[in-house]
Design a protein around this motif. Sequence first.
Motif, short mmCIF file in Angstrom:
data_model
loop_
_atom_site.label_atom_id
_atom_site.label_comp_id
_atom_site.label_asym_id
_atom_site.label_seq_id
_atom_site.Cartn_x
_atom_site.Cartn_y
_atom_site.Cartn_z
N GLN A 69 -9.10 3.66 -9.64
CA GLN A 69 -8.01 3.59 -9.40
C GLN A 69 -6.81 2.83 -10.37
O GLN A 69 -5.73 3.18 -10.60
CB GLN A 69 -7.60 3.06 -7.98
N ALA B 40 0.56 6.48 -8.86
CA ALA B 40 -0.69 7.38 -8.93
C ALA B 40 -1.88 6.73 -8.50
O ALA B 40 -2.79 6.59 -9.04
CB ALA B 40 -0.68 7.78 -10.29
N THR C 191 -8.12 2.77 -2.01
CA THR C 191 -8.05 1.35 -2.39
C THR C 191 -8.57 0.69 -1.00
O THR C 191 -9.28 -0.59 -0.98
CB THR C 191 -6.64 0.95 -2.70
N TYR D 26 0.90 -1.16 0.18
CA TYR D 26 -0.06 0.10 0.18
C TYR D 26 0.94 1.58 -0.02
O TYR D 26 0.57 2.06 -0.88
CB TYR D 26 -0.91 -0.10 1.23
N ASP E 168 3.79 1.88 -1.46
CA ASP E 168 4.13 2.00 -3.07
C ASP E 168 3.15 2.31 -3.80
O ASP E 168 3.49 2.93 -4.89
CB ASP E 168 4.89 0.71 -3.29
N ASN F 67 -4.29 5.69 -5.08
CA ASN F 67 -4.48 6.43 -3.84
C ASN F 67 -4.87 5.16 -2.83
O ASN F 67 -5.61 4.39 -3.01
CB ASN F 67 -5.60 7.29 -3.62
N ALA F 68 -3.86 4.93 -2.11
CA ALA F 68 -3.93 3.79 -1.04
C ALA F 68 -5.30 3.75 -0.25
O ALA F 68 -5.65 2.90 0.19
CB ALA F 68 -2.74 3.54 -0.24
N GLU F 69 -5.49 5.16 0.28
CA GLU F 69 -6.60 5.28 1.26
C GLU F 69 -8.00 4.71 0.40
O GLU F 69 -8.93 4.26 0.99
CB GLU F 69 -6.81 6.58 1.89
N GLU G 266 1.44 4.96 -3.71
CA GLU G 266 1.30 6.60 -4.20
C GLU G 266 2.32 6.77 -5.32
O GLU G 266 2.07 7.67 -6.22
CB GLU G 266 1.92 7.47 -3.04
N GLY G 267 3.50 5.99 -5.43
CA GLY G 267 4.35 6.35 -6.57
C GLY G 267 3.86 6.04 -7.94
O GLY G 267 4.57 6.53 -8.65
#
Length: 161
Positions: free
Chosen positions: A119, A56, A62, A49, A51, A58-60, A53-54
């Motif tokens: 996403q 593009a 997801t 999770y 990684d 969004n982990a939140e 952001e790198g």
Amino acid sequence: MISMLSFILMFYALYWEAGNLVDLPEKRLGFYNFCLWNETAQKLQCLAYADLEGIAVNAEITKLAVFCSYSPIVFTLFYVIFILFAEHPLERQHRTAVWIVPLSSATLLLVALLLFLSQIWERIYISDLSCAFLALVFALILMLLQTLTAFNSLRSETHED
């Protein structure tokens, strides 16, 4: 029973297929897996999770999609148990649950699919979507049909009274 079939479809997609909406040799994208082909290593590389952001993603969002996708299976399981063990005609307040639970589950599942697809959409083609995705879509359709059927049944009982 429609709710049992929607439960089976969600169980297949979320547990048997591990929530992988795309499951190809060069990419595996799901509620818990985000694996892309690494050209240098010549194998799938799964990202955590942190990684995401790198690339593009969004982990939140997801994580919210994960919550929204797995909640309906719990609601549907309790709903099936509730309906199976109802020994007598349901009281009016309990009959309301007969259409609210599938509607809530369908809404959560729809939100989960839309959030997750938002996403990963840039990384996939429609043909990449797996049987697990189709199973979730069919479960969603069944829950909506069950909601309409239960709501119409309740409404017709109200008009008869």
